[in-house]
Design a protein around this motif. Structure first.
Motif, mmCIF file in Angstrom:
data_model
loop_
_atom_site.group_PDB
_atom_site.id
_atom_site.type_symbol
_atom_site.label_atom_id
_atom_site.label_comp_id
_atom_site.label_asym_id
_atom_site.label_seq_id
_atom_site.Cartn_x
_atom_site.Cartn_y
_atom_site.Cartn_z
ATOM 1 N N SER A 91 6.451 3.031 -4.381
ATOM 2 C CA SER A 91 6.475 1.585 -4.267
ATOM 3 C C SER A 91 5.066 1.024 -4.431
ATOM 4 O O SER A 91 4.076 1.727 -4.220
ATOM 5 C CB SER A 91 7.018 1.178 -2.906
ATOM 6 N N PRO A 92 4.964 -0.233 -4.823
ATOM 7 C CA PRO A 92 3.636 -0.852 -4.922
ATOM 8 C C PRO A 92 2.844 -0.755 -3.623
ATOM 9 O O PRO A 92 1.622 -0.616 -3.640
ATOM 10 C CB PRO A 92 3.958 -2.307 -5.283
ATOM 11 N N LEU B 71 -4.121 10.888 -5.840
ATOM 12 C CA LEU B 71 -3.236 10.909 -7.003
ATOM 13 C C LEU B 71 -2.070 9.937 -6.872
ATOM 14 O O LEU B 71 -1.429 9.601 -7.872
ATOM 15 C CB LEU B 71 -2.705 12.327 -7.248
ATOM 16 N N ALA B 72 -1.794 9.503 -5.678
ATOM 17 C CA ALA B 72 -0.679 8.561 -5.471
ATOM 18 C C ALA B 72 -0.924 7.237 -6.173
ATOM 19 O O ALA B 72 0.011 6.456 -6.381
ATOM 20 C CB ALA B 72 -0.447 8.330 -3.986
ATOM 21 N N GLY B 73 -2.154 6.987 -6.571
ATOM 22 C CA GLY B 73 -2.455 5.756 -7.288
ATOM 23 C C GLY B 73 -2.298 5.866 -8.786
ATOM 24 O O GLY B 73 -2.506 4.883 -9.503
ATOM 25 N N ARG C 242 -1.811 1.866 -0.927
ATOM 26 C CA ARG C 242 -2.398 2.576 0.212
ATOM 27 C C ARG C 242 -3.157 3.838 -0.215
ATOM 28 O O ARG C 242 -3.861 4.443 0.601
ATOM 29 C CB ARG C 242 -1.290 2.962 1.194
ATOM 30 N N ALA C 243 -2.974 4.241 -1.446
ATOM 31 C CA ALA C 243 -3.642 5.457 -1.912
ATOM 32 C C ALA C 243 -5.153 5.268 -1.874
ATOM 33 O O ALA C 243 -5.657 4.174 -2.155
ATOM 34 C CB ALA C 243 -3.190 5.788 -3.327
#
Length: 976
Positions: free
Chosen positions: A900-901, A888-890, A906-907
Motif C-alpha cells: 500500500s502507499p 527495498l519496500a520503497g 514508511r520504508a
C-alpha cells in the motif's frame, strides 16, 4: 633425494625466521613482510649486502608521497646511470577540481628516476616526469639522451642532458599520429539516426622502444594499433614516423589470420647503414616474435611462433641470439637471428631440486623480463608472481641452460639490470603490501578528516614501487637464497591429515557447487557491525540494515573474519577469482587502465571491447552489430588476458575448464558475458531491459568465452547496473526448478550477482536506483538463492554454496585493504562458528577444486590449503529464510509492488534520490565494472552519503573481536 634437494629442505623450515634480525638501507629495515592476500612472504633484504628503497619523486606539496608500479630499468652506455620508469596508477588527488580530470592534482604523472650507479650503490640524482607511459624506455647510444614511450599520449618523449648534468625534455615529443584511435570497437556508430557516442572505443598506446646501435633508427611498438612506428635520422634530427601494420591481412599475408597483435617489446639488430637493420617485436596475443626488415620499405620477413606470451627480450653482444622471456609457459626462448629459428628453450620457475614433484607441469611464475650478464654466461629473469630473480646458467653454446638458483626480491619484480663488471644487480619491484585503509570510505567517514580519495588510500595508490640493489650472490650463497624463495612461496606445502580427511568426506557427499561472485566490498564495510568477529562498526557503511542476508549467513554458518581478496581491483579480480592467477599482461594493464591512462578491461573475454569468443566476423556481427567490418580486427578466438591450463593448453586455465576436463557438467549465469551492448542506445545495438527474457525468447547474454559459450544461459543478463539482481535470481530460479524436477542440476553452477557494485542511477529500473537500494537488492538475491537450495529436498544436503567478492577496492578496512567477506553454506559447513584462519581467494578456489575432485590449475592453487577449518565431517540439518532489507519496500520490485502507499511511505529512505546520484555521476561509464576512475566515484559517493553525521575514527590494525557488545553500543549511540 639429491644433495641439492636435501639442502633446500634443511634450510627451508627456518629460512624466514633466521632473517628476523637483518637490517637494510635505503628507507626500510623490515627484513620479512607478509602479503596476506597472496599468502607469501617478502624478504628483499635476504641477499647479503642488499638494500631496498622506495621511489620518492620529491613532490613539493606531498614530500612523503611514493610512486608505484615501476616497470622497466635501463643502464646508460657508460654503465654509470640507471633509469627506472613507472607505468601505472600514480594519481595524486586534491580537493580542488582541475582539468582534464577533476581532483587529479598536477602531481599525477609518471616518472623516470635517475640514479648514479658508478659506485654500485644507487644514488638518486633526479626525477623527471611524463604525463603517461607504458613500459618503453631506452638510452640513445651516445648516452646524451634517452627516450620514453608516452603510452596513451601516442608519442615518444626525448630527454637530453645539459652541460650542467641535468636531464630535461627540450623539444616536443615525437608524434605517432594515430588520431586517438586504437584497433577495437568504435567510439561512435551511425544507424541512420546520426552519430552516437558509445564510450567503448580504445585509444592508442605506445609501448616498447628500441634503437639501433648507430642511433639512427628508433622503433616503437604500438600496443593497441598492432603496428610498429619507425623514426629515422638520429638525435636532434628525427624525421616523421613510418608505420607498419604487422597483421598478416594488412602486411601482404592472409586476410583474417592472427598475427602481430598486442605488440609489446622491441629489440633492434644491425643498422640501416649496412642494410642489416631488423626489428624483433613480441606479439603477446598471437604468441609470436615478428621479424621486420627495417631497410628501406618496412616489411615482415618472418614470424617466430612461441608457446607462451612473449614479453621482454634482449640480444646478446654480437646480436646473433635473441633471448625472449615467456609468460604463461614460464620459460626463455632463444632465437638464432641469422635465420630466425627457435634454437632453445629454458624453464625458469626454479631449480629442479627446489620444486617438489607435485608441482611438476604447473606454471604461474609470471616471468616478465630477461637480462644477460656482461660475460654472457648467465641470464637473470624476473619471476613476478614468485617475487624472485631466477639465475640461469647458460651452456657453452648459449642456446640452453638451467636455473642455478633464485634470489628473493620485493613484490612483483619487473626488471633487472646488472653492473658493467657483473658484480651488482638492480631489481625494480612494482608493488608493495598495502596494510589497512580505514580512511578510504565509500560513504561515511569522520568529517574532521578527508576521505580515502583525498588521502590516496585507493588500492592501486597503496601499492608502492621499490628499488632493490645487491651484490650478486656467490654460488655458495645461492642455495640458501633459493631456499628462502621456496619458503616465501610455500613450495613444501602439503595437505595435513585432517585436511585430507575432511576433503575426502566432502568429495564423497557433495555433488554440486554453486559459485557466486559479487563486487568490490571489504569486510568492515559489510560485517563491521556484526556482534562477533574482528569488525569495526565505524566502517560498516552497508551493515545489517542493508545486508540482512549476508549477516544471517555469517551467523548461521561461518564468519570468516580473516579472509582476503587476492586482487587489487575488478580487472585482475576476475582473473584471480576464476583462475587463481593473473597473467603478466593483466598485472601490467590494470593500474594504467584504472588511472584513465588508456587501455581496456580485457579480463572477461572481450579484448579492446571486441568479443573474441566468436570465430568469424559474421558471428561477431550477429552477436554485436557494433563490430567493425574488418576481418583483421583481432581474428581468431585467443583471449589475450586468459590464463593457460596445465601443459600449456592455451586459454584453458579457468575453474570451468578444469571441471570440463574431468567430464563434470557446468552451467554459467553471467560469467564472461559481453557487456558492451548493455549501456548503448537500442538504436546502436543495445539490449532492452527485459525482466523475464526467457518468456519471450529474447537473448540478453552473449558469451565472451568460447569454452563457456555452450553452457551459458543466454537469458541471464550480465553486468548491468540498470538491472536488479532480483531478476537475475528469478532467471536462475527458472532453470533450477527444471533441474529440481529432472534431477540433473549441473555439478558446477557459476552465478554472477553484481549489483553491489552500484551505478547507472538514471536508467535503473523498478526504483532500485541508489547505492543503498542496489546493495540491498544484491543481498536479497543471494538470500533468495540460498533459501531456494535450503528448501530443495533433492539438493540441500549435497550442495555447497560459495559466495565471494572479486575484490575489495571499494571500501575501508582497519586490518588490510584486501580483507573481504566470503561465505560458504550447506549441510557440511560448521554452524555459528567464528573462523579466523587465514584464507584468501586462492584458498577459496582450491576448496572448490578439492570438493569437486579437480586437480590444481597452476602453481598458486597447487600451493594453497583448502579451507577445511570451516567444515565438519558430520552433516547437520539446515535452513535459510531470505529477508529483504526494509529499504527495498520503497521499490517496485515484484515482492513489494503490491504494498500500500502507506507501507511504501514508511520504508526507510536513501540519503539522496536517483536524480541526485545521476547528476553526481554524470559522465561516468558504468558499462563494465570499473571502466571509469573508481577512486573518483568513491569520492562522489562519500560526499553524497556521509553528510555531517559524526563517525568514530577507526583504530587501524586492532583486534576488535573482544568486547564486541560494548563497542557496538558506542557505535549505535554515535548514530543517534
Amino acid at each position: 633425494m639429491g644433495p641439492g634437494r636435501l639442502l633446500v629442505m634443511l634450510i627451508f623450515a627456518v629460512a624466514v625466521f633466521a632473517l628476523a634480525g637483518c637490517e637494510g638501507g635505503g628507507g626500510t629495515t623490515t627484513s620479512v613482510q607478509f602479503l596476506p592476500n597472496m599468502d607469501q612472504y617478502l624478504t628483499p633484504l635476504a641477499p647479503p649486502g642488499a638494500r631496498f628503497e622506495t621511489l620518492n619523486p620529491g613532490l613539493a606539496d606531498k614530500p612523503d608521497w611514493l610512486a608505484g608500479q615501476a616497470v622497466t630499468s635501463v643502464k646508460s652506455p657508460d654503465n654509470k646511470t640507471l633509469l627506472v620508469l613507472t607505468s601505472g596508477y600514480n594519481r595524486v588527488y586534491t580537493s580542488t577540481p582541475s582539468t582534464p580530470y577533476p581532483w587529479y592534482s598536477p602531481d599525477s604523472n609518471e616518472y623516470v628516476f635517475i640514479y648514479d650507479i658508478s659506485t654500485n650503490t644507487p644514488i638518486k640524482k633526479q626525477v623527471v616526469t611524463i604525463p603517461n607511459s607504458y613500459n618503453g624506455i631506452v638510452f640513445d647510444p651516445s648516452g646524451k639522451a634517452f627516450y620514453v614511450s608516452g603510452g596513451v599520449s601516442d608519442n615518444v618523449h626525448v630527454f637530453s642532458q645539459g652541460a650542467d648534468g641535468i636531464w630535461a625534455e627540450v623539444n616536443a615529443p615525437l608524434a605517432l599520429g594515430h588520431n586517438n584511435m586504437g584497433n577495437g570497437l568504435p567510439w561512435s556508430a551511425d544507424f541512420g539516426n546520426g552519430s552516437i557516442n558509445l564510450q567503448i572505443g580504445v585509444k592508442p598506446c605506445a609501448a616498447g622502444l628500441a634503437i639501433s646501435r648507430d642511433g639512427k633508427t628508433l622503433v616503437v611498438a604500438n600496443y593497441y594499433n598492432d603496428s610498429i612506428s619507425v623514426f629515422r635520422g638520429g638525435l636532434n634530427n628525427w624525421g616523421p614516423a613510418t608505420e607498419l601494420d604487422m597483421r598478416p591481412g594488412k602486411s601482404g599475408g592472409t586476410v583474417g589470420e592472427p598475427g602481430g597483435e598486442y605488440p609489446f617489446w622491441v629489440a633492434v639488430k644491425g643498422t640501416e647503414a649496412d642494410g642489416t637493420a631488423t626489428a624483433y617485436v613480441s606479439s603477446i596475443r598471437d604468441r609470436e616474435v615478428v621479424v621486420v626488415d627495417l631497410n628501406g620499405a618496412l616489411g615482415v620477413k618472418a614470424r617466430v611462433k612461441v608457446v607462451g606470451q612473449p614479453n621482454k627480450m634482449t640480444l646478446n653482444r654480437d646480436q646473433s641470439l635473441l633471448y625472449v622471456v615467456e609468460d604463461q609457459s614460464d620459460r626463455i626462448d632463444i632465437v638464432r637471428t641469422s635465420d630466425n629459428t627457435l634454437v632453445g628453450t629454458i624453464p625458469v620457475i626454479a631449480p629442479a631440486a627446489a620444486l617438489p614433484a607435485s608441482l611438476a607441469g604447473f606454471t604461474g611464475a609470471n616471468p616478465n623480463s630477461v637480462t644477460l650478464s656482461p660475460d654472457e654466461k648467465r641470464l637473470y629473469v624476473t619471476n613476478g608472481n614468485l617475487n624472485c630473480v631466477a639465475v640461469v646458467n647458460l651452456d657453452a653454446a648459449r642456446t640452453g641452460g638451467q636455473v642455478a638458483g633464485l634470489i628473493p626480491t620485493g613484490w612483483y619484480p619487473n626488471s633487472a639490470s646488472i653492473s658493467a663488471d657483473g658484480t651488482w644487480m638492480y631489481v625494480i619491484n612494482g608493488k608493495s603490501a598495502t596494510g589497512p585503509n580505514p580512511d578510504f570510505r565509500y560513504s561515511y567517514g569522520p568529517p574532521s578528516r578527508p576521505n580515502g580519495f583525498l588521502t590516496n588510500h585507493y588500492n592501486p595508490q597503496l601499492t608502492k614501487a621499490g628499488l632493490q640493489s645487491l651484490p650478486l650472490p656467490a654460488a655458495t650463497q645461492l642455495w640458501r637464497l633459493t631456499a628462502q624463495v621456496a619458503a616465501n612461496n610455500r613450495f613444501s606445502y602439503a595437505d595435513g591429515a585432517r585436511d585430507q580427511e575432511v576433503m575426502k568426506v566432502l568429495q564423497a557427499n557433495i555433488k554440486h557447487v554453486i559459485f557466486i561472485i559479487k563486487e568490490n566490498r571489504t569486510y568492515d564495510q559489510i560485517l563491521g557491525d556484526l556482534e562477533k568477529g574482528n569488525g569495526d562498526p565505524a566502517l560498516a557503511e552497508f551493515g545489517e540494515p542493508y545486508t540482512p542476508n549476508m549477516h544471517a549467513m555469517a551467523r548461521a554458518f561461518v564468519t570468516l573474519d580473516n579472509f582476503y581478496d587476492t586482487a587489487e581491483v575488478s580487472n585482475d579480480g576476475w582473473a584471480w577469482t576464476t583462475s587463481a592467477r593473473a597473467p603478466d599482461v593483466v598485472e601490467r594493464q590494470y593500474a594504467v587502465a584504472y588511472a584513465s591512462r588508456g587501455l581496456s578491461l580485457d579480463t572477461e573475454g572481450t579484448n579492446r571491447s571486441v568479443n573474441v569468443a566468436y570465430k568469424t566476423l559474421a558471428e561477431r556481427k550477429a552477436a554485436n552489430p557494433l563490430t567493425p567490418d574488418d576481418d583483421d580486427l583481432l581474428p581468431g578466438q585467443t583471449d589475450v588476458a586468459a590464463p593457460d591450463g596445465p601443459n600449456n593448453e592455451v586459454n584453458k586455465g579457468y575453474l570451468w575448464d578444469a571441471a570440463l576436463r574431468r567430464g563434470l557438467s557446468v552451467r554459467n549465469y553471467g560469467f564472461f558475458v559481453d557487456q558492451t551492448r548493455y549501456n548503448v542506445p537500442l538504436a546502436a545495438g543495445g539490449i532492452p531491459l527485459v525482466k523475464a527474457p526467457a518468456s519471450t525468447g529474447t537473448q540478453v547474454a552473449y558469451p565472451a568465452s568460447a569454452a563457456l559459450a555452450p553452457y551459458t544461459d543466454i537469458y541471464f543478463r550480465g553486468f548491468d547496473n540498470s538491472f536488479p539482481d532480483y531478476y537475475r535470481y528469478k532467471e536462475w530460479e527458472r532453470e533450477f526448478d527444471a533441474y529440481e524436477t529432472a534431477g540433473n542440476l549441473p555439478t558446477l553452477s557459476l552465478v554472477r550477482f553484481m549489483h553491489d557494485h552500484t551505478g547507472n542511477f538514471n536508467t535503473a529500473i523498478d526504483g532500485v536506483n541508489t547505492p543503498e537500494l542496489q546493495q540491498a537488492d544484491n543481498d536479497y538475491a543471494v538470500g533468495l538463492l540460498l533459501e531456494k537450495i535450503a528448501n530443495s529436498p533433492r539438493y540441500k544436503d549435497n550442495t555447497l554454496v560459495f559466495v565471494i567478492e572479486d575484490d575489495s577496492q571499494d571500501g575501508g578496512d582497519h586490518v588490510d585493504s584486501h580483507r573481504s567477506i566470503a561465505f560458504v553454506a550447506g549441510a557440511y559447513v560448521k554452524r555459528g562458528a567464528l573462523v579466523s584462519s587465514h584464507y584468501n581467494t586462492i584458498n577459496f578456489l582450491r576448496t572448490i577444486e578439492e570438493v569437486l575432485g579437480l586437480p590444481p590449475m597452476n602453481l598458486n592453487d597447487a600451493l594453497a590449503r583448502p579451507m577445511t577449518d570451516i567444515f565438519t565431517t558430520t552433516p547437520a540439518p539446515w535452513s535459510f529464510v531470505a529477508k529483504p532489507a526494509p529499504i527495498l519496500a520503497g521499490t517496485t520490485l515484484p515482492p513489494f509492488a503490491a504494498l500500500s502507499p502507506v507501507s511504501r511511505a514508511r520504508a526507510p529512505k536513501s540519503t539522496h534520490d536517483a536524480r541526485y546520484w545521476a547528476q553526481a555521476t554524470r559522465g561516468m561509464d558504468f558499462s563494465s565494472e570499473d571502466k571509469f576512475n573508481f577512486a573518483q566515484y568513491n569520492r562522489v559517493l562519500w560526499k553524497g552519503l556521509m553528510g555531517n553525521k559524526p563517525y568514530p575514527a577507526a583504530p587501524s590494525g586492532k583486534d576488535l573481536r573482544r568486547n564486541r557488545k560494548e563497542l557496538l553500543a558506542r557505535y549505535h549511540l554515535a548514530l543517534k
